[in-house]
Design a protein around this motif. Structure first.
Motif, mmCIF file in Angstrom:
data_model
loop_
_atom_site.group_PDB
_atom_site.id
_atom_site.type_symbol
_atom_site.label_atom_id
_atom_site.label_comp_id
_atom_site.label_asym_id
_atom_site.label_seq_id
_atom_site.Cartn_x
_atom_site.Cartn_y
_atom_site.Cartn_z
ATOM 1 N N LYS A 15 24.525 -0.385 31.598
ATOM 2 C CA LYS A 15 23.244 -0.054 30.998
ATOM 3 C C LYS A 15 22.904 -1.102 29.936
ATOM 4 O O LYS A 15 23.733 -1.456 29.110
ATOM 5 N N ALA A 16 21.683 -1.599 29.971
ATOM 6 C CA ALA A 16 21.239 -2.611 29.017
ATOM 7 C C ALA A 16 21.021 -1.967 27.656
ATOM 8 O O ALA A 16 20.517 -0.848 27.551
ATOM 9 N N ARG A 17 21.393 -2.700 26.608
ATOM 10 C CA ARG A 17 21.153 -2.227 25.256
ATOM 11 C C ARG A 17 19.784 -2.708 24.795
ATOM 12 O O ARG A 17 19.426 -3.858 24.994
ATOM 13 N N VAL A 18 19.032 -1.815 24.196
ATOM 14 C CA VAL A 18 17.722 -2.165 23.661
ATOM 15 C C VAL A 18 17.909 -2.470 22.183
ATOM 16 O O VAL A 18 18.427 -1.652 21.435
ATOM 17 N N SER A 19 17.495 -3.671 21.804
ATOM 18 C CA SER A 19 17.627 -4.072 20.409
ATOM 19 C C SER A 19 16.418 -4.911 20.032
ATOM 20 O O SER A 19 15.590 -5.277 20.872
ATOM 21 N N ALA A 20 16.343 -5.243 18.760
ATOM 22 C CA ALA A 20 15.244 -6.097 18.293
ATOM 23 C C ALA A 20 15.312 -7.471 18.950
ATOM 24 O O ALA A 20 14.285 -8.067 19.276
ATOM 25 N N VAL A 21 16.511 -7.962 19.178
ATOM 26 C CA VAL A 21 16.674 -9.274 19.800
ATOM 27 C C VAL A 21 16.178 -9.249 21.249
ATOM 28 O O VAL A 21 15.504 -10.181 21.695
ATOM 29 N N SER A 22 16.486 -8.185 21.989
ATOM 30 C CA SER A 22 16.026 -8.116 23.380
ATOM 31 C C SER A 22 14.507 -7.994 23.443
ATOM 32 O O SER A 22 13.864 -8.598 24.306
ATOM 33 N N TRP A 23 13.911 -7.232 22.527
ATOM 34 C CA TRP A 23 12.448 -7.135 22.490
ATOM 35 C C TRP A 23 11.825 -8.474 22.118
ATOM 36 O O TRP A 23 10.794 -8.862 22.656
ATOM 37 N N TRP A 24 12.435 -9.190 21.179
ATOM 38 C CA TRP A 24 11.942 -10.511 20.782
ATOM 39 C C TRP A 24 12.005 -11.478 21.972
ATOM 40 O O TRP A 24 11.088 -12.271 22.187
ATOM 41 N N ALA A 25 13.082 -11.405 22.748
ATOM 42 C CA ALA A 25 13.222 -12.275 23.920
ATOM 43 C C ALA A 25 12.168 -11.949 24.976
ATOM 44 O O ALA A 25 11.575 -12.850 25.569
ATOM 45 N N VAL A 26 11.927 -10.674 25.218
ATOM 46 C CA VAL A 26 10.911 -10.270 26.201
ATOM 47 C C VAL A 26 9.528 -10.708 25.735
ATOM 48 O O VAL A 26 8.750 -11.280 26.507
ATOM 49 N N LEU A 27 9.227 -10.475 24.474
ATOM 50 C CA LEU A 27 7.928 -10.869 23.936
ATOM 51 C C LEU A 27 7.764 -12.393 23.980
ATOM 52 O O LEU A 27 6.701 -12.894 24.358
ATOM 53 N N GLY A 28 8.798 -13.126 23.624
ATOM 54 C CA GLY A 28 8.738 -14.580 23.662
ATOM 55 C C GLY A 28 8.515 -15.114 25.063
ATOM 56 O O GLY A 28 7.733 -16.047 25.264
ATOM 57 N N THR A 29 9.188 -14.523 26.046
ATOM 58 C CA THR A 29 9.011 -14.938 27.437
ATOM 59 C C THR A 29 7.592 -14.642 27.916
ATOM 60 O O THR A 29 6.964 -15.474 28.575
ATOM 61 N N MET A 30 7.076 -13.477 27.555
ATOM 62 C CA MET A 30 5.705 -13.130 27.942
ATOM 63 C C MET A 30 4.686 -14.056 27.284
ATOM 64 O O MET A 30 3.713 -14.473 27.923
ATOM 65 N N MET A 31 4.915 -14.406 26.031
ATOM 66 C CA MET A 31 4.004 -15.320 25.337
ATOM 67 C C MET A 31 4.083 -16.724 25.944
ATOM 68 O O MET A 31 3.062 -17.398 26.094
ATOM 69 N N PHE A 32 5.277 -17.146 26.298
ATOM 70 C CA PHE A 32 5.478 -18.453 26.927
ATOM 71 C C PHE A 32 4.703 -18.541 28.245
ATOM 72 O O PHE A 32 3.983 -19.505 28.502
#
Length: 86
Positions: A15-32
């Protein structure tokens, strides 16, 4: 040691852990990706406002199909996406 190295036996998913870092990575990828779409879309839509001849439309459709396969499927789906979800 029983199932280790056996072909066809899938590893138990974790199971994937949800953290601030994972949200930052998802947001950064979407912005990219969104930035790329924002920059390319006006140029890609120019033929619809200016018009093209028959050979121009054929080249436009052929290049669109080529880039959809080469950059969309092979580049993004097969190579980039698996690295994002690791």
């Amino acid at each position: 040691a029983g199932d280790r190295g056996v072909v066809g036996v899938a590893a138990k998913p974790t199971k994937a852990r949800v953290s601030a870092v994972s949200w930052w990575a998802v947001l950064g990828t979407m912005m990219f990706l969104g930035n790329g779409v924002r920059r390319v879309l006006p140029i890609a839509l120019q033929p619809f406002s200016r018009g093209l001849g028959p050979w121009g439309w054929a080249a436009y459709v052929a290049s669109g199909a080529f880039f959809a396969y080469a950059e969309g499927y092979r580049g993004f789906q097969c190579r980039f996406s698996p690295l994002v979800v690791r």
